[in-house]
Design a protein around this motif. Sequence first.
Motif, PDB file in Angstrom:
ATOM      1  N   GLY A 394      73.362  62.597  42.023  1.00 49.65           N
ATOM      2  CA  GLY A 394      73.297  61.380  42.835  1.00 49.65           C
ATOM      3  C   GLY A 394      72.219  60.416  42.358  1.00 49.65           C
ATOM      4  O   GLY A 394      72.420  59.192  42.357  1.00 49.65           O
ATOM      5  N   ASP A 395      71.055  60.939  41.928  1.00 58.68           N
ATOM      6  CA  ASP A 395      69.986  60.078  41.409  1.00 58.68           C
ATOM      7  C   ASP A 395      70.434  59.346  40.150  1.00 58.68           C
ATOM      8  O   ASP A 395      70.136  58.153  39.967  1.00 58.68           O
ATOM      9  CB  ASP A 395      68.741  60.918  41.119  1.00 58.68           C
ATOM     10  CG  ASP A 395      68.123  61.480  42.394  1.00 58.68           C
ATOM     11  OD1 ASP A 395      68.409  60.933  43.483  1.00 58.68           O
ATOM     12  OD2 ASP A 395      67.371  62.469  42.302  1.00 58.68           O
ATOM     13  N   ILE A 396      71.131  60.059  39.278  1.00 56.73           N
ATOM     14  CA  ILE A 396      71.611  59.415  38.048  1.00 56.73           C
ATOM     15  C   ILE A 396      72.646  58.336  38.374  1.00 56.73           C
ATOM     16  O   ILE A 396      72.638  57.242  37.792  1.00 56.73           O
ATOM     17  CB  ILE A 396      72.195  60.478  37.104  1.00 56.73           C
ATOM     18  CG1 ILE A 396      71.114  61.486  36.706  1.00 56.73           C
ATOM     19  CG2 ILE A 396      72.792  59.832  35.873  1.00 56.73           C
ATOM     20  CD1 ILE A 396      71.641  62.671  35.921  1.00 56.73           C
ATOM     21  N   ALA A 419      68.528  49.460  33.354  1.00 52.79           N
ATOM     22  CA  ALA A 419      69.367  50.522  33.922  1.00 52.79           C
ATOM     23  C   ALA A 419      69.503  51.691  32.959  1.00 52.79           C
ATOM     24  O   ALA A 419      69.505  52.854  33.379  1.00 52.79           O
ATOM     25  CB  ALA A 419      70.744  49.963  34.270  1.00 52.79           C
ATOM     26  N   LEU A 420      69.602  51.407  31.659  1.00 50.58           N
ATOM     27  CA  LEU A 420      69.709  52.486  30.677  1.00 50.58           C
ATOM     28  C   LEU A 420      68.445  53.335  30.647  1.00 50.58           C
ATOM     29  O   LEU A 420      68.508  54.571  30.636  1.00 50.58           O
ATOM     30  CB  LEU A 420      70.002  51.903  29.294  1.00 50.58           C
ATOM     31  CG  LEU A 420      70.086  52.914  28.147  1.00 50.58           C
ATOM     32  CD1 LEU A 420      71.213  53.895  28.386  1.00 50.58           C
ATOM     33  CD2 LEU A 420      70.266  52.204  26.808  1.00 50.58           C
ATOM     34  N   GLU A 421      67.280  52.693  30.630  1.00 51.36           N
ATOM     35  CA  GLU A 421      66.023  53.449  30.612  1.00 51.36           C
ATOM     36  C   GLU A 421      65.849  54.262  31.893  1.00 51.36           C
ATOM     37  O   GLU A 421      65.387  55.413  31.851  1.00 51.36           O
ATOM     38  CB  GLU A 421      64.837  52.495  30.417  1.00 51.36           C
ATOM     39  CG  GLU A 421      64.836  51.783  29.076  1.00 51.36           C
ATOM     40  CD  GLU A 421      64.797  52.746  27.908  1.00 51.36           C
ATOM     41  OE1 GLU A 421      64.139  53.805  28.040  1.00 51.36           O
ATOM     42  OE2 GLU A 421      65.397  52.460  26.870  1.00 51.36           O
ATOM     43  N   ALA A 422      66.219  53.665  33.022  1.00 58.05           N
ATOM     44  CA  ALA A 422      66.121  54.404  34.287  1.00 58.05           C
ATOM     45  C   ALA A 422      67.068  55.596  34.297  1.00 58.05           C
ATOM     46  O   ALA A 422      66.725  56.688  34.790  1.00 58.05           O
ATOM     47  CB  ALA A 422      66.422  53.479  35.462  1.00 58.05           C
ATOM     48  N   GLY A 430      64.499  64.228  35.417  1.00 55.55           N
ATOM     49  CA  GLY A 430      65.073  64.909  36.570  1.00 55.55           C
ATOM     50  C   GLY A 430      65.447  66.346  36.250  1.00 55.55           C
ATOM     51  O   GLY A 430      65.214  67.260  37.052  1.00 55.55           O
ATOM     52  N   SER A 431      66.006  66.580  35.074  1.00 59.57           N
ATOM     53  CA  SER A 431      66.353  67.951  34.678  1.00 59.57           C
ATOM     54  C   SER A 431      65.103  68.805  34.503  1.00 59.57           C
ATOM     55  O   SER A 431      65.072  69.981  34.895  1.00 59.57           O
ATOM     56  CB  SER A 431      67.166  67.924  33.379  1.00 59.57           C
ATOM     57  OG  SER A 431      68.364  67.201  33.540  1.00 59.57           O
TER      58      SER A 431
END
Length: 779
Positions: A394-396, A419-422, A430-431
């Motif tokens: 969901g975050d991605i 958006a790409l960097e985020a 996150g992983s």
Amino acid sequence: MGTEDVPLDDKAKRMRDLLSSFYSPDPSSTNDASSNHGSLDAIDTTSFDADQYMNLLIRKSNLEALLQRHVEMAAEIKNIDTDLQMLVYENYNKFISATDAIKRMKSNIVGMETNMDHLLDKIMSVQSKSDGVNTSLFEKREHIEKLHRTRNLLRKVQFIYDLPVRLEKCIKSEAYADAVKFYTGAMPIFKAYGDSSFQDCKQASEEAIAIIVKNLQGKLFSDSESIQARAEAAVLLKQLDFPVDSLQAKLLEKLKESLGDLQLKPDEIENVSVESNDPKQGEVSDSIPIAAHEGSVLGFAEAIRAYRVIFPDSEGQLTKLAQDLVVKHFETTQQYVKGLISSGSLLGVLRIIWTDVLLMDEVLSEAVLPGFSLEAAQVALKQYVASTFSYLLGDISDALLRVNVSSKEAAEELPLQVALEASKKAVLQGSMDVLLDFRKLLDDDLGLLVQLRDFIIDWVQEGFQDFFRALDDRFLLLSGRKSSSSQDQDLTGAHGEKVLAGLVLVLAQLSVFIEQTAVPRITEEIAASFSGGGGRGYENGPAFVPGEICRIFRSAGEKLLLHYTKMRTQKVSTLLRKRFTTPNWVKHKEPREVHMFVDLFLQELKEIGSEVRQILPQGLSRKHRRSDSNGSTASSRSNQLRDDKMTRSNTQRARSQLLETHLAKLFKQKVEIFTKVEYTQESVVTTIVKLCLKSLQEFARLQTFNRSGFQQIQLDIQFLRTPLKETVEDEAAIDFLLDEVIVAASERCLDPIPLEPPILDRLIQAKLAKWKEQNPVTP
């Protein structure tokens, strides 16, 4: 000398045979006598014949051999005599030792009989004196024993008379256990003498016991009393021969009702979360309800212990009761892990549950609660792992959907790059955060987690495998290449019905990042911290297969990049279709300037260039010039076409043009138009331009032009050469496609006479100057 000539093994063997035949003659040797009678080895048998032996020896041996045999036999005879002499000496010594031992035994036994007689006399004397003492003290001992029995009897009588008073005191002090103990001790006397001597005492005691029974019943069914106190009351009632079997169902119902108080509450779980995440703030206030919960469970365990004492056959009911408590604990945990929680919060909850399980296992080991809780814990932990990966997904998705918001609000200069960097950070960091969170579960020494360590490792690896597959499906959904289900409609519907082409480009580059950076980094971390496992069975293969994930996202990246080019091409093709289908080309007026659709076409290409510059890297500078490819042929063909059209008649020029076109296609060099799309700015833009020009050619073939319409197409296409050369990397293919558009229009023209070069150049230069003013070159 003779002894040295005979081998030692043969001597030892022969000596052993001789001694054996001497001391224990073997009857079986006579059976072999006949077989050895005619051989030289028959000398050692009982049926030895000297004459026959000598005749045989003389017949088979020469003189030298006979002398040698004589020496050997003399040495053997001497050795045998020596051995026999030694055996005689050894037997003689043994006989002497045995004689000496017999003499010593005889001398020692001589005085033993006299000593035994003296010992017997002394024992008889002691026995006679003991009988005299017993006789003299018999009367006194009998008197003392009689007084002792009388004293005990008086104590019992006094106890019986004092029993009503004692029971009253116990009732006032609520010492019911002592009262039951006193009354049960007096029951044998009441049964024997209760109807005669102690009738009054018995009646008073029974009245007191009736009050005690009533009070115990009230305590047993009182909700204000603890479970342990009610269990003790049931034990006392059973000791008083009260029919407590009828109370079993009621007491069991009370235990079931108490499960609601013992079940973990959401607020208690939140308190555990606060305490585990911030011990300094939660230690004082939040430890109080946890300690109260542990005390309640301890009381419940003691109540189970007492219940088993009262009802020995209640093991099955109590086991089901304890298992229900564990099930409710884990059901609450499963609801709790559906939210976004940390591993510290989960550890706090599991520690409470495991403590409850161990407390109840001490009093109800037959229920095997630790094993039962392991099965329930597997479901909760597996759901926690799945829920954690779901929130990561969901975050991605949220980071990717910001592309739509940013493009609408225009709050950022480079929305796609942001958006790409985020998204990259959401995937990789996150992983790593998820792995760190799961690592805390493996490092904890809680017995429940230690036994599930291999399963946790497998679940984490399976979770990453399923997560990346779900991420691939999410990419397809966000790109519009897959229809959204009911639960995923908010991902596309919340930000508009149409999918932005820029988002598709971000997804393509993010797929490359996952394949080349994220998956190798995650694989290293899993190998370092989550190696082992095996709970799922080795026959099912490895849980996490990074090679498969890389293949999935490599394919996804290529498909998304092609999908981006397709989306952009379709949008531009729509513009081109309107350009060719709107006017009436047969009645087209003489061209005055470059048509407006060219500006719209270049504007679309500018927007595409802006998107790819934010996302894709620049490629190697390898522009293909016309001079390197088929430029000379096509250029000469165009020049010849213009020259011929100025000198020939309309009909002859049209026929000549068609003929020259087909001849040129036969002899010109082959130009590779459609190549593989690479992850570079130039490759993507060039592919889109090629596809648009190919569409433009097909649209031209579907129309019929007059002279002015054909000249308008010629002017528009000739103007596009300069801006497109500054945009694309394969100039040869672009020139070829532009020429193909002009040829297609000439083939569909009723009077294909092109514009004169001076007029064409003047119109193009005017448009180029205006276009450069509107689009200044930025350094």
